[in-house]
Design a protein around this motif. Structure first.
Motif, PDB file in Angstrom:
ATOM      1  N   THR A 183       0.848  -1.185   0.000  1.00  0.00           N
ATOM      2  CA  THR A 183       0.000   0.000   0.000  1.00  0.00           C
ATOM      3  C   THR A 183       0.882   1.233   0.000  1.00  0.00           C
ATOM      4  N   ASP A 192       1.056   5.462   0.256  1.00  0.00           N
ATOM      5  CA  ASP A 192       0.387   6.696   0.658  1.00  0.00           C
ATOM      6  C   ASP A 192       1.218   7.849   0.103  1.00  0.00           C
ATOM      7  N   ARG A 199       0.631  10.977  -0.180  1.00  0.00           N
ATOM      8  CA  ARG A 199       0.615  12.208   0.617  1.00  0.00           C
ATOM      9  C   ARG A 199       1.672  12.153   1.727  1.00  0.00           C
ATOM     10  N   LYS A 200       1.732  11.029   2.423  1.00  0.00           N
ATOM     11  CA  LYS A 200       2.720  10.857   3.497  1.00  0.00           C
ATOM     12  C   LYS A 200       4.049  10.330   2.965  1.00  0.00           C
TER      13      LYS A 200
END
Length: 181
Positions: free
Chosen positions: A33, A35, A37-38
């Motif tokens: 997964t 992310d 944005r992070k």
């Protein structure tokens, strides 16, 4: 063709996530997964020697690029995962969404066996002129080569030994052995 596609990204993930050859072979696309944005990558691993109940484990890495404006997928676990996902999606399309699609497939989209993952290690060592056997005639490379390489790399980057032990799920002091001795 028998090795994982985009092996340069795979090796970054193998070493940062301290994977055994069996974990490399059985990792699934659905277990990764991102992310954006992070700038983190989470990897779920369903196979582990220290997981008798087969619960699996999640591990997370963030971007480790020294320059935020210059992502380096050949040195950063987040950017390696991002590049690998983009490539697999481009080449294999919706097949990556199928149950059990491998995270590190060969060019046909098939899982790479644990034995072939070991051959990859030996072939890389051979390519770089590393001796395959030690002075006693034993193999220098094996099932834990990515884990050992990753542990040494993390240690040289300043990660504390206890943290490396937790990340690698080592319950003993094997991580303290000096491979250069």
């Amino acid at each position: 063709p028998k090795y994982p596609v985009k092996v340069e990204y795979a090796i970054v993930l193998f070493t940062f996530f301290l994977l055994r050859e069996l974990e490399c072979a059985t990792a699934e696309f659905a277990g990764l997964t991102l992310d954006p944005r992070k700038q983190t990558v989470n990897m779920f691993l369903s196979v582990s020697k220290n997981d008798p109940r087969a619960l699996g484990c999640d591990r997370v890495w963030g971007c480790v690029c020294p320059d935020a404006g210059a992502p380096d997928p050949r040195a950063c676990p987040f950017h390696a995962a991002e590049a690998l996902v983009a490539y697999l999606t481009l080449v294999f399309g919706d097949a990556v969404k199928e149950e059990g699609f491998p995270l590190f497939p060969n060019k046909r989209g098939c899982a790479v066996s644990a034995e072939v993952m070991l051959e990859l290690i030996v072939d890389i060592a051979t390519f770089f002129g590393e001796p395959i056997k030690n002075k006693a005639g034993q193999n220098r490379f094996g099932k834990h080569s990515w884990r050992a390489t990753g542990a040494v790399h993390l240690g040289e980057c300043g990660v504390e030994v206890h943290t490396i032990m937790l990340m690698g799920r080592w319950r003993c002091t094997v991580v303290l052995l000096d491979s250069r001795a």
